[in-house]
Design a protein around this motif. Structure first.
Motif, PDB file in Angstrom:
ATOM      1  N   PRO A  21      39.089  15.358  63.154  1.00  0.00           N
ATOM      2  CA  PRO A  21      39.238  16.463  64.117  1.00  0.00           C
ATOM      3  C   PRO A  21      40.685  16.926  64.211  1.00  0.00           C
ATOM      4  O   PRO A  21      41.607  16.221  63.791  1.00  0.00           O
ATOM      5  N   THR A  22      40.852  18.105  64.789  1.00  0.00           N
ATOM      6  CA  THR A  22      42.207  18.621  64.967  1.00  0.00           C
ATOM      7  C   THR A  22      42.948  17.776  65.983  1.00  0.00           C
ATOM      8  O   THR A  22      42.360  17.141  66.849  1.00  0.00           O
ATOM      9  N   GLY A  23      44.246  17.805  65.868  1.00  0.00           N
ATOM     10  CA  GLY A  23      45.067  17.044  66.803  1.00  0.00           C
ATOM     11  C   GLY A  23      45.218  17.757  68.128  1.00  0.00           C
ATOM     12  O   GLY A  23      44.715  18.870  68.335  1.00  0.00           O
ATOM     13  N   ALA A  24      45.906  17.123  69.022  1.00  0.00           N
ATOM     14  CA  ALA A  24      46.114  17.685  70.355  1.00  0.00           C
ATOM     15  C   ALA A  24      47.285  18.657  70.389  1.00  0.00           C
ATOM     16  O   ALA A  24      47.574  19.225  71.438  1.00  0.00           O
ATOM     17  N   ASN A  25      47.940  18.868  69.256  1.00  0.00           N
ATOM     18  CA  ASN A  25      49.099  19.768  69.232  1.00  0.00           C
ATOM     19  C   ASN A  25      48.745  21.182  69.680  1.00  0.00           C
ATOM     20  O   ASN A  25      49.521  21.818  70.387  1.00  0.00           O
TER      21      ASN A  25
END
Length: 54
Positions: free
Chosen positions: A9-13
């Motif tokens: 999944p995509t990061g929290a950035n």
């Protein structure tokens, strides 16, 4: 390894930037949550497929 990283999944950035700049916080948080849920469902399938290609 590349396939597994692509399935993660995509990061929290993206969420951090959305909060910092006060832009589209709700859609970004929803997208990150949805991506995490979908990755949890599909990552085992990807691992099995990659393991079967050996």
């Amino acid at each position: 390894m590349v396939v597994l990283f692509a399935a993660m999944p995509t990061g929290a950035n993206a969420y951090i930037f959305a909060v910092q700049y006060q832009r589209l916080v709700n859609p970004v948080s929803g997208a990150v949550a949805l991506g995490t849920l979908l990755a949890a469902a599909t990552l085992p399938v990807v691992v099995l497929l990659v393991a079967g290609l050996k």
